[in-house]
Design a protein around this motif. Structure first.
Motif, PDB file in Angstrom:
ATOM      1  N   GLU A 170     -59.533 -43.833  39.513  1.00 15.40           N
ATOM      2  CA  GLU A 170     -59.522 -42.556  40.239  1.00 15.40           C
ATOM      3  C   GLU A 170     -59.207 -42.840  41.702  1.00 15.40           C
ATOM      4  OE1 GLU A 170     -60.078 -39.538  38.700  1.00 15.40           O
ATOM      5  OE2 GLU A 170     -60.347 -40.576  36.783  1.00 15.40           O
ATOM      6  N   TYR A 171     -58.200 -42.131  42.232  1.00 16.15           N
ATOM      7  CA  TYR A 171     -57.799 -42.335  43.620  1.00 16.15           C
ATOM      8  C   TYR A 171     -57.521 -40.983  44.267  1.00 16.15           C
ATOM      9  CZ  TYR A 171     -55.148 -43.327  47.784  1.00 16.15           C
ATOM     10  OH  TYR A 171     -54.734 -43.348  49.091  1.00 16.15           O
ATOM     11  N   TYR A 172     -57.897 -40.876  45.554  1.00 16.17           N
ATOM     12  CA  TYR A 172     -57.562 -39.685  46.339  1.00 16.17           C
ATOM     13  C   TYR A 172     -57.511 -40.099  47.803  1.00 16.17           C
ATOM     14  CZ  TYR A 172     -57.616 -34.811  47.935  1.00 16.17           C
ATOM     15  OH  TYR A 172     -57.295 -33.590  48.503  1.00 16.17           O
ATOM     16  N   GLY A 173     -56.393 -39.784  48.466  1.00 12.92           N
ATOM     17  CA  GLY A 173     -56.300 -40.124  49.881  1.00 12.92           C
ATOM     18  C   GLY A 173     -54.867 -40.229  50.338  1.00 12.92           C
TER      19      GLY A 173
ATOM     20  N   GLY B 204     -63.041 -46.605  41.473  1.00 16.75           N
ATOM     21  CA  GLY B 204     -62.588 -45.449  42.249  1.00 16.75           C
ATOM     22  C   GLY B 204     -62.269 -45.871  43.663  1.00 16.75           C
ATOM     23  N   MET B 205     -61.164 -45.357  44.197  1.00 19.49           N
ATOM     24  CA  MET B 205     -60.784 -45.641  45.576  1.00 19.49           C
ATOM     25  C   MET B 205     -60.444 -44.335  46.264  1.00 19.49           C
ATOM     26  SD  MET B 205     -57.906 -48.273  47.020  1.00 19.49           S
ATOM     27  CE  MET B 205     -57.565 -48.408  48.771  1.00 19.49           C
ATOM     28  N   PHE B 206     -60.968 -44.152  47.469  1.00 22.54           N
ATOM     29  CA  PHE B 206     -60.819 -42.891  48.176  1.00 22.54           C
ATOM     30  C   PHE B 206     -60.566 -43.176  49.650  1.00 22.54           C
ATOM     31  CE2 PHE B 206     -63.438 -42.471  44.478  1.00 22.54           C
ATOM     32  CZ  PHE B 206     -62.869 -41.382  43.820  1.00 22.54           C
TER      33      PHE B 206
ATOM     34  N   SER C  36     -55.573 -39.626  39.040  1.00 21.75           N
ATOM     35  CA  SER C  36     -56.813 -39.406  38.316  1.00 21.75           C
ATOM     36  C   SER C  36     -56.570 -39.592  36.832  1.00 21.75           C
ATOM     37  CB  SER C  36     -57.355 -37.990  38.587  1.00 21.75           C
ATOM     38  OG  SER C  36     -58.485 -37.727  37.770  1.00 21.75           O
ATOM     39  N   LYS C  37     -57.091 -40.683  36.303  1.00 27.46           N
ATOM     40  CA  LYS C  37     -56.988 -40.918  34.867  1.00 27.46           C
ATOM     41  C   LYS C  37     -57.708 -39.818  34.095  1.00 27.46           C
ATOM     42  CE  LYS C  37     -57.308 -45.175  33.467  1.00 27.46           C
ATOM     43  NZ  LYS C  37     -57.848 -46.513  33.080  1.00 27.46           N
TER      44      LYS C  37
END
Length: 512
Positions: free
Chosen positions: A172-175, A149-151, A194-195
């Motif tokens: 999973e990534y958000y940013g 996960g990377m945020f 998001s997988k």
């Protein structure tokens, strides 16, 4: 990179490692035994910005606790004096004389415009993509059974490019895909992959409330969707889902304390407003997306204490889930302190008595705070003077997760030379003998036409082709150029530059 090549090569090597292949149950047990890793990388935090590094004005109790429970490094270096190439060095295990991304090359200026409410924004945003022919850390972690996960800030490829989180080993990534977009803490949109939610590519998530108000000026203060909190909330949701059955790698690339100097006016901000009563203001820069701000010292200090609170939340979550002793927690900054958006590094003494700021190869631009905690494995309260750089992270991770001979395994045979420049500092972390030391560290940066080389206590900074030599043991602030007195040392360090610099079609520096 060539995914088929990686899978094939990895599969062959794993199959050849033993005459009897492991059973699925054994493989699963081995994966669970691997330590979890969370790397917190903040933005433009100077070497002296934390209380545990001597900062007298800013409260950082959680990071102080992290240092007390782990190892604090005094001579750790970023990969570059600015964001994108520094992060690229960390991701690729390459120094900036070998890597593809050596500067903040943007891809949005001519992409066309789209509207978010009454606001104009860019149709495509982001920076130069990482080289797909070269492996990056999340891909190695995935190959070793980790969920990833990377945020926060990506800065490793523009939207729709060949190098976005969905294509480079991130589940999973958000940013912010684009670091320029991150200049607004109340943006028009953020990015997500998001997988688990069924995303097939990186998408934009509009900030509906923010869009109703202007990006610049008085109306900007009416925006309420604060990106730093939103990114942290998504990181914590992801962390909360980790149950210890599969090892996880979290890369939390928070944008604090980079400009602009705005945030919710909560108790953290109000504390510093009372502390810094005779404060400054900043008139704003619309082209740079830095809004006007009052109380710049209070805002900046509050951003670091807010970041510290995020770190505390992570530590608390690991404790609550019973995962602290099985999780390596690292903290660092992507480069030295900035003076953008109203920041005032001189006031805070933020460079820790080091010369130079962001964009410079002097110590202040590249020496960064670095703290590692792993209860029961990394001795608590340790201060290390081991000299290391961001490109050492990849081999260190490989050592810690049991990935042997990573260079042989992940080198791309289609490249004439696939550079891996790091040295694992796992022995230092674990208190073991046999720590290998660098003969030299290397940096180059086109924007200010600078090259940096450290060789023991000798440090050379080349500015527009002119070499300047310093002895850090006697002159940490790099005040006294002694190149004329030591032509032999200058010649040795010039030789390092000659051997380490590979010409780039995109980034040019003047060699000495």
């Amino acid at each position: 990179m060539d995914t088929k090549l990686l899978v094939t090569t990895t599969g062959l090597l794993l199959a050849g490692a033993s005459c009897a292949p492991k059973q699925p149950e054994a493989e699963k047990a081995a994966e669970v035994a691997k330590p979890n890793i969370i790397f917190i990388l903040c933005d433009d935090l100077g070497y002296g910005d934390l209380a545990c590094y001597g900062q007298p004005y800013i409260k950082t109790p959680n990071l102080d606790r992290l240092a007390a429970e782990g190892m604090l490094f005094t001579q750790a270096y970023a990969g570059s004096p600015v964001s994108a190439p520094s992060r690229a060095s960390l991701m690729t295990g390459q120094h900036s004389g070998h890597g593809k991304v050596r500067g903040n090359r943007e891809y949005w200026a001519d992409s066309g415009e789209v509207r978010y409410g009454k606001n104009k924004d860019y149709a495509v945003v982001g920076q130069m993509p990482y080289d797909t022919a070269h492996v990056i850390i999340p891909e190695i972690m995935k190959a070793n059974g980790y969920t990833t996960g990377m945020f926060g800030k990506w800065a490793g490829g523009y939207e729709g490019s060949e190098s976005t989180p969905d294509k480079r080993g991130i589940d999973e990534y958000y940013g912010y895909i684009c670091q320029f977009q991150a200049h607004l803490y109340y943006p028009n949109f953020l990015n997500r992959y998001s997988k688990s939610m069924g995303d097939t590519a990186v998408v934009r998530i509009p900030m509906e409330q923010n869009m109703q108000h202007a990006m610049y000026g008085d109306d900007y203060r009416n925006r309420t969707q604060y990106s730093a909190d939103l990114i942290h909330q998504e990181a914590m949701k992801w962390l909360d889902k980790q149950d210890g059955k599969q090892p996880f790698y979290g890369f939390f690339t928070y944008t604090l304390p980079h400009a602009e100097l705005v945030q919710p006016e909560d108790s953290i901000v109000k504390y510093y407003m009372a502390k810094f009563k005779a404060d400054l203001s900043y008139p704003g820069s619309e082209g740079s997306r830095y809004n006007p701000v009052m109380h710049t010292h209070a805002q900046f200090a509050a951003m670091i204490t807010r970041l510290d609170k995020y770190v505390g939340d992570i530590m608390q979550a690991l404790d609550k889930k019973g995962l602290a002793e099985h999780t390596i927690l690292m903290f660092s900054s992507d480069n030295g302190p900035h003076e953008e958006g109203g920041a005032d590094p001189e006031f805070f003494g933020r460079d820790g008595k080091l010369r130079g700021l962001k964009r410079q190869c002097y110590e202040g631009g590249i020496r960064v705070p670095f703290i590692v905690r792993w209860p029961g494995k990394v001795k608590a309260g340790t201060v290390s003077d081991h000299i290391c750089a961001f490109y050492d992270i990849m081999p260190t991770f490989c050592d810690l997760i049991g990935e042997k001979d990573y260079v042989k395994k992940y080198s791309n045979p289609r490249l004439a030379t696939d550079y891996f420049d790091g040295i694992s500092f796992a022995p230092t972390l674990l208190g073991e003998s046999g720590q290998q030391e660098h003969e030299f560290l290397y940096w180059e940066f086109e924007e200010t036409d600078q090259i940096g080389v450290r060789m023991g206590d000798w440090k050379m900074v080349v500015v527009k082709g002119e070499p300047r030599l310093y002895n850090l043991a006697e002159d940490l602030h790099e005040d006294h150029d002694i190149a004329a007195q030591h032509p032999d040392i200058v010649a040795q360090m010039k030789s390092v530059i000659t051997t380490q610099h590979v010409e780039s079609p995109d980034f040019k520096v003047t060699l000495p």
